[in-house]
Scaffold this motif. Structure first.
Motif: not given
Length: 276
Positions: A7-33
């Motif tokens: 699973l990879s999360l495209n940045q626009e899917t959760i557009k309300q997140w900043s880039l650091p929030e996107l990275v932190e959220g993916c790490v916490k959720a086990g999303v590696t891409g």
């Protein structure tokens, strides 16, 4: 948390997140891409973004977007090529080998789809060697036919492959995006064709919901909210030997208005239920 397979999360899917929030959220959720977009990456800083993602142990699965090659005016065509070379540079700096291309719509006053597609081919011929020299493959994304006039004259996977196969497979591939292709009764054969030629550069998921919102561009649905059979697509893509990332790319204001962590938890759950 255990990694979520592919699973990879495209940045626009959760557009309300900043880039650091996107990275932190993916790490916490086990999303590696993560799939990134040029504009927010440019605002953050390309090198800073590359370091942020790399240091978190994530992979950039794609960069969106290049393209818009269909202008007739020579100066506009030259400007588009220059912008796409910059996009290649950014993709290389981010460590992704996939630059997604949206081909461009009909120029004002034109009704010639065939000539527009030939201008796309001409631009690819100029850009592909440059991209290859930087370790980046161009990925032609066919968009639903409702976008042909103003956004993308490449409407089917067959049309995308007809363009891509003029070039080496390691230079030009295609994007299989469920939102744009779910309706096409030839898509299974075209996925097989793409896989046989080693042309699948990216596989993206979003649902088709009705009624479409005004403008339709921001009307992609959350997985499971619409008409797409995601497992059907995944099985056919996998059958070609593709083992790469599966990127969720949804443009939807309703998702953007919600808590990002809640949205990502929902995506992971539905991905496990509907895709794997």
């Amino acid at each position: 948390m255990n990694p979520v397979p592919r699973l990879s999360l495209n940045q626009e899917t959760i557009k309300q997140w900043s880039l650091p929030e996107l990275v932190e959220g993916c790490v916490k959720a086990g999303v590696t891409g993560v799939g990134l977009w040029r504009e927010p990456v440019q605002r953050y800083g390309v090198q800073a973004a590359a370091e942020l993602v790399r240091d978190a142990g994530l992979t950039v699965t794609s960069l969106c977007r290049g393209g818009f090659f269909t202008a007739i005016d020579p100066e506009r065509r030259a400007a588009a090529l220059a912008d796409n070379r910059a996009a290649v540079d950014e993709a290389a700096a981010l460590g992704t080998g996939t630059l997604v291309l949206v081909s461009g719509g009909l120029p004002a006053g034109s009704r010639d789809l065939f000539a527009a597609r030939e201008r796309v081919a001409d631009a690819l011929a100029r850009l592909a060697p440059y991209a290859a020299d930087h370790g980046v493959r161009l990925a032609i994304e066919p968009l639903h036919p409702m976008y042909a006039a103003d956004r993308c004259v490449v409407s089917t996977l067959a049309q995308a492959l007809d363009l891509a196969t003029r070039f080496p497979a390691d230079q030009v591939g295609v994007v299989v995006d469920t939102y744009h292709l779910w309706w096409d009764d030839t898509v299974a054969a075209q996925i097989a064709r793409a896989g046989a030629g080693g042309r699948i550069a990216a596989f993206q998921l979003a649902d088709w919901i009705t009624p479409l919102p005004e403008g339709a561009l921001l009307g992609r649905g959350q997985l499971g909210d619409g008409s797409v059979d995601f497992r059907w697509f995944r099985e056919r893509v996998d059958a070609t030997g593709y083992t790469g990332p599966i990127e969720v790319e949804i443009f939807n204001p309703d998702l953007w208005a919600r808590d990002g962590a809640e949205v990502l938890t929902e995506i992971v759950g539905r991905y496990r239920e509907l895709v794997l």
